[in-house]
Scaffold this active site. Structure first.
Site, PDB file in Angstrom:
ATOM      1  N   ASP A 250     -10.617  18.025  49.795  1.00  0.00           N
ATOM      2  CA  ASP A 250     -11.703  17.047  49.844  1.00  0.00           C
ATOM      3  C   ASP A 250     -13.046  17.751  49.618  1.00  0.00           C
ATOM      4  OD1 ASP A 250     -13.604  15.177  50.548  1.00  0.00           O
ATOM      5  OD2 ASP A 250     -12.490  14.412  52.264  1.00  0.00           O
TER       6      ASP A 250
ATOM      7  N   HIS B 214     -26.058  30.452  29.180  1.00  0.00           N
ATOM      8  CA  HIS B 214     -25.898  28.997  29.123  1.00  0.00           C
ATOM      9  C   HIS B 214     -26.000  28.488  27.697  1.00  0.00           C
ATOM     10  CE1 HIS B 214     -26.565  27.224  33.375  1.00  0.00           C
ATOM     11  NE2 HIS B 214     -25.597  28.108  33.316  1.00  0.00           N
TER      12      HIS B 214
ATOM     13  N   LYS C 248     -26.235  25.381  45.362  1.00  0.00           N
ATOM     14  CA  LYS C 248     -25.542  24.601  44.320  1.00  0.00           C
ATOM     15  C   LYS C 248     -24.694  25.561  43.474  1.00  0.00           C
ATOM     16  CE  LYS C 248     -25.088  22.404  40.177  1.00  0.00           C
ATOM     17  NZ  LYS C 248     -24.576  22.966  38.927  1.00  0.00           N
TER      18      LYS C 248
ATOM     19  N   GLU D 280     -18.690  21.879  34.125  1.00  0.00           N
ATOM     20  CA  GLU D 280     -19.916  22.580  33.702  1.00  0.00           C
ATOM     21  C   GLU D 280     -19.562  23.874  32.983  1.00  0.00           C
ATOM     22  OE1 GLU D 280     -22.914  22.979  36.748  1.00  0.00           O
ATOM     23  OE2 GLU D 280     -23.830  24.690  35.720  1.00  0.00           O
TER      24      GLU D 280
HETATM   25  C1  MEV Z   1     -26.333  26.174  37.680  1.00  0.00           C
HETATM   26  O1  MEV Z   1     -25.263  25.260  37.743  1.00  0.00           O
HETATM   27  C2  MEV Z   1     -26.370  27.004  38.941  1.00  0.00           C
HETATM   28  C3  MEV Z   1     -27.575  27.939  39.040  1.00  0.00           C
HETATM   29  O2  MEV Z   1     -28.786  27.217  38.902  1.00  0.00           O
HETATM   30  C4  MEV Z   1     -27.489  28.605  40.394  1.00  0.00           C
HETATM   31  C5  MEV Z   1     -28.698  29.421  40.762  1.00  0.00           C
HETATM   32  O3  MEV Z   1     -29.813  29.163  40.258  1.00  0.00           O
HETATM   33  O4  MEV Z   1     -28.520  30.315  41.602  1.00  0.00           O
HETATM   34  C6  MEV Z   1     -27.568  28.968  37.950  1.00  0.00           C
END
Ligand code: MEV
Length: 445
Positions: free
Chosen positions: A299, A396, A283, A87
């Site tokens: 792992d 991004h 995430k 990513e």
């Molecule tokens: C993107 O891979 C991860 C985010 O969405 C984490 C977040 O919103 O805190 C930017």
């Protein structure tokens, strides 16, 4: 070409035979696909064989970008952190966070335990009280029967820590567990734990079948399964960053430090209140965690599964990180269970994982846990910093644009022009293609 063929004995085919069957049956241009798959093989046959040996039915290697985030100051020591992730923006975010905290004391990290858990799940229809009364005796036999497995681990300072009998007959008729805890030192320990547990199961069968306290009807036990638990809340790392609020500096759009600290902590608080936000928040943490876990051939599925269970430990899925502003101090920290190894498994077998560990100064498991937790916290800090200031898309979109430009084989000139053009415009595949087409048409006349 047909997409719905079956085959028997696929695993018995040679690698070339497997590829031939795949490309001839599932691709329009078999020759070309065969060449393409082979182009990702190692040139060195021995290295390729090593990699093929990690899995089954291998036909190709799957490349992933391997990046590094320098300037990670953790407990006063500087690290260059290896990260394997597909990513865009993740490595850049980790690096930028590391740089931010470099001049503010860096990351403080610690481990809060190294305990792992394994379970023998069994059903038994005897009198629970009888089993409990001889459990001390059973424990002695369990330890004796597994001494051959545990001796080495004990030499390294670890081993089997304790064994409990858990009576769960109120949940399910006849259901019990032997629940054991282990310290596996610098290895992740799955093989060790599972071998010990399988012996526990055999010993339990023998003990019940032969101990005089049990009558004939109590001699039968059904071992359902013996397996480690990937939920290791007792194998925990904590990473923290903190500084005076005024040391946080200024943020984009002229946001002052106090406003930033307030909004940032609110964002963390929201991730404690709302599972939708908590999932995305965590995430982001795992963007950093998984990347280092992968780079060291640990792992990542185990780490993910455990982290999410831990995030829901009080019955509701919540943020893994915390934030406070008290007495003018901004403090941001992460508690995360991490069952990692720096010996055993693929950690030393995988040629690049070995280099990752070398790059980190050949850490032991505890030190690696601290580095990984810091990478997760750094990632979380960078994401929240963007979210509460400029929004996430600005950064991004820059990376997205770079990827699209690469897709269209843009040269340096075209890239510079596109970056300037799209600085204040929405980036889309079509818009970039049209921009390049125009530029290229113009260059031709
Ligand atoms: C993107 O891979 C991860 C985010 O969405 C984490 C977040 O919103 O805190 C930017």
């Amino acid at each position: 070409m047909s997409g719905n063929k079956t085959i028997s004995g696929f695993s018995k085919l040679s690698k070339a035979g497997k590829i031939k069957w795949i490309v001839e049956n599932f691709f329009r241009d078999p020759e070309h696909v065969m060449r393409e798959l082979k182009s990702y093989w190692y040139h060195d046959d021995e290295q390729q064989r090593l990699l093929d040996g990690f899995s089954e039915n291998t036909i190709c290697n799957f490349p992933m970008p391997y990046g590094v985030a320098p300037n990670f100051l953790i407990n006063g020591r500087l690290y260059v952190v290896p990260m394997v992730i597909e990513e865009s923006s993740v490595v850049a975010a980790a690096s930028s966070s590391a740089n931010f905290w470099l001049s503010r004391g860096g990351f403080k990290a610690e481990t809060l335990g190294l305990k792992k858990v394994g379970q023998v799940h069994f059903t038994w229809n005897g009198k629970a009280q009888k089993l409990k009364s001889v459990f001390g005796e059973l424990q002695t036999v369990l330890r004796k029967d597994t001494a051959a497995f545990t001796a080495n681990m004990e030499k390294r300072g670890g081993g089997a820590l304790g064994i409990e009998l858990i009576d769960l007959t109120h949940l399910e008729a006849g259901y019990y567990q032997l629940k054991a805890t282990f310290d596996t030192r610098d290895s992740m320990g799955a093989n060790f734990i599972n071998s010990v547990l399988e012996q526990y199961a055999r010993t339990l069968e023998r003990f019940l079948a032969t101990h005089p306290v049990f009558d004939q009807s109590e001699r039968e036990v059904t071992i359902i399964m013996s397996i480690l638990s990937n939920y290791t809340p007792g194998c925990l790392a904590r990473a923290t960053v903190e500084c005076r609020v005024d040391e946080l500096g200024k943020f984009p759009g002229g946001m002052d430090a106090a406003t930033f600290a307030h909004k940032f902590c609110k964002a963390v608080r929201i991730a404690h209140l709302d599972p939708h936000r908590a999932t995305t928040h965590n995430k982001g943490i795992f963007n950093g965690i998984d990347a280092v876990v992968l780079a060291t051939a640990n792992d990542f599925r185990a780490v993910e599964a455990c982290g999410h269970t831990y995030a829901a430990r009080d019955g509701k899925y919540r943020s893994l990180s915390y934030c406070s502003v008290e007495n003018g101090i901004f403090r941001f920290w992460l508690d995360i269970p991490l069952a990692l190894g720096t010996v055993g498994g693929l950690t030393k077998l995988h040629p690049i994982a070995r280099r990752s560990l070398e790059l980190l100064g050949n850490p032991n498991a505890e030190e690696l846990m601290m580095v990984v937790a810091s990478a997760g916290l750094a990632q979380n800090f960078a994401a929240l910093r963007s979210l509460v200031t400029t929004g996430i898309q600005q950064g991004h979109m820059k990376m997205h644009l770079a990827n699209i430009l690469n897709h269209f084989d843009a040269d340096e000139n075209e890239k510079t022009a596109a970056m300037a053009h799209f600085a204040d415009k929405a980036v889309s595949f079509t818009a970039v293609r049209e921009f390049l087409e125009k530029m290229r048409a113009h260059a031709e006349v």
